[in-house]
Design a protein around this motif. Structure first.
Motif, PDB file in Angstrom:
ATOM      1  N   ILE A  15       0.828  -1.443   0.063  1.00  0.00           N
ATOM      2  CA  ILE A  15      -0.001  -0.327   0.058  1.00  0.00           C
ATOM      3  C   ILE A  15       0.767   1.156   0.141  1.00  0.00           C
ATOM      4  CG2 ILE A  15      -1.597   1.645   1.242  1.00  0.00           C
ATOM      5  CD1 ILE A  15      -2.959  -0.980   2.538  1.00  0.00           C
ATOM      6  N   ASP A  16       0.420   2.342  -1.373  1.00  0.00           N
ATOM      7  CA  ASP A  16       1.431   3.212  -0.860  1.00  0.00           C
ATOM      8  C   ASP A  16       0.878   4.732  -0.522  1.00  0.00           C
ATOM      9  OD1 ASP A  16       2.964   2.639  -3.093  1.00  0.00           O
ATOM     10  OD2 ASP A  16       1.984   2.943  -4.561  1.00  0.00           O
ATOM     11  N   ALA A  54      -3.372   5.984   2.414  1.00  0.00           N
ATOM     12  CA  ALA A  54      -3.721   5.662   0.800  1.00  0.00           C
ATOM     13  C   ALA A  54      -3.953   6.237  -0.098  1.00  0.00           C
ATOM     14  CB  ALA A  54      -4.216   4.083   1.311  1.00  0.00           C
ATOM     15  N   ARG A  55      -3.318   5.935  -1.508  1.00  0.00           N
ATOM     16  CA  ARG A  55      -2.690   6.963  -2.881  1.00  0.00           C
ATOM     17  C   ARG A  55      -4.222   5.863  -3.334  1.00  0.00           C
ATOM     18  NH1 ARG A  55       2.007   7.692  -6.428  1.00  0.00           N
ATOM     19  NH2 ARG A  55       0.399   9.589  -6.494  1.00  0.00           N
ATOM     20  N   THR A  56      -4.970   4.720  -2.961  1.00  0.00           N
ATOM     21  CA  THR A  56      -5.585   4.106  -3.782  1.00  0.00           C
ATOM     22  C   THR A  56      -6.764   3.274  -2.408  1.00  0.00           C
ATOM     23  OG1 THR A  56      -4.820   2.332  -4.453  1.00  0.00           O
ATOM     24  CG2 THR A  56      -4.337   4.083  -5.448  1.00  0.00           C
ATOM     25  N   GLU A  57      -7.334   2.886  -3.044  1.00  0.00           N
ATOM     26  CA  GLU A  57      -8.709   2.130  -2.956  1.00  0.00           C
ATOM     27  C   GLU A  57      -8.057   0.689  -2.128  1.00  0.00           C
ATOM     28  OE1 GLU A  57     -11.836   3.567  -5.237  1.00  0.00           O
ATOM     29  OE2 GLU A  57      -9.234   3.102  -5.483  1.00  0.00           O
ATOM     30  N   HIS A 160     -13.410   0.021 -10.742  1.00  0.00           N
ATOM     31  CA  HIS A 160     -12.713  -0.232 -11.866  1.00  0.00           C
ATOM     32  C   HIS A 160     -11.516  -0.114 -11.188  1.00  0.00           C
ATOM     33  CE1 HIS A 160     -15.651   1.133 -14.742  1.00  0.00           C
ATOM     34  NE2 HIS A 160     -14.674   0.460 -15.008  1.00  0.00           N
ATOM     35  N   ALA A 161     -10.072  -0.438 -11.904  1.00  0.00           N
ATOM     36  CA  ALA A 161      -9.245  -0.768 -11.366  1.00  0.00           C
ATOM     37  C   ALA A 161      -8.432   0.733 -10.819  1.00  0.00           C
ATOM     38  CB  ALA A 161      -8.363  -1.729 -12.265  1.00  0.00           C
ATOM     39  N   PHE A 173      -5.386   9.024  -5.682  1.00  0.00           N
ATOM     40  CA  PHE A 173      -6.343   8.818  -6.773  1.00  0.00           C
ATOM     41  C   PHE A 173      -8.241   8.019  -6.304  1.00  0.00           C
ATOM     42  CE2 PHE A 173      -2.088   7.586  -8.527  1.00  0.00           C
ATOM     43  CZ  PHE A 173      -2.091   7.780  -8.927  1.00  0.00           C
ATOM     44  N   ASP A 174      -8.863   8.056  -7.260  1.00  0.00           N
ATOM     45  CA  ASP A 174      -9.787   7.832  -6.899  1.00  0.00           C
ATOM     46  C   ASP A 174     -11.016   8.182  -6.001  1.00  0.00           C
ATOM     47  OD1 ASP A 174      -9.466   5.449  -8.843  1.00  0.00           O
ATOM     48  OD2 ASP A 174      -8.595   4.305  -8.076  1.00  0.00           O
TER      49      ASP A 174
END
Length: 191
Positions: A15-16, A54-57, A160-161, A173-174
């Motif tokens: 996890i980033d 976290a940068r993303t889910e 989506h990814a 992101f997201d």
């Protein structure tokens, strides 16, 4: 590692994490704003210190690595894949994920408060979206409308990814679309 002046650290689950700076903003939406919802009264909020986010889910791969479960398995409308978001996670399971990461990493992991999440989503902006007020730009920043309308994922009503659209000014992101995300504030209507 560093991305520009952004500090990014990857944990053992892949996890980033990125540092979100402190700041002050007006949380909620204006009564005159299109799609204003009940319970979105405006309030001034100051976050006095930085936080890691976290940068993303959380992806399905990351969830399996930490929890060794697949709550999304067999659920209708869910695609599976390492870079797809973990889904059908309840608030208690999200807390357990954070607890296990805390033990594993030796630093505290928790869900963001609603105020922290909104600050991170807005990324210092005071506009309707982190990228401004222009709805036509939403397609560049998020997957939306697949299940609930005519958005860019109308023909693809599934998650989506992660990180497939532009990041916001804080490197996240997201934040607009794709899947719902849990906050630390206890929900009153858990799925």
């Amino acid at each position: 590692g560093r991305a520009g002046t952004r500090i990014i650290e990857r944990n053992s689950a892949g996890i980033d994490m990125v540092v979100i700076p402190p700041g002050a903003f007006v949380m909620g939406s204006d009564l005159a704003e299109r799609d204003h919802g009940r319970g979105e009264q405006q309030v001034r909020v100051t976050l006095s210190g930085p936080l890691w986010m976290a940068r993303t889910e959380v992806t399905q791969r990351q969830w399996r690595d930490v929890m060794e479960t697949e709550p999304w398995k067999g659920m209708a409308g869910v695609r599976t894949g390492d870079d797809l978001p973990a889904m059908f996670i309840n608030w208690g399971e999200a807390h357990e994920f954070c607890r296990r990461l805390t033990i594993r990493e030796g630093v505290t992991y928790r869900l963001p408060t609603e105020a922290e999440w909104e600050w991170a989503c807005r990324a210092g902006s005071a506009t309707r979206f982190a990228f401004g007020n222009d709805d036509s730009l939403l397609n560049q920043h998020g997957w939306w409308g697949g299940v609930f309308g005519d958005g860019n994922s109308k023909q693809e009503p599934f998650a989506h990814a992660v990180a497939g659209k532009s990041e916001n000014a804080f490197g996240l992101f997201d934040m607009h679309g794709n899947v719902a995300e849990w906050c630390e504030d206890e929900p009153t209507d858990q799925p």
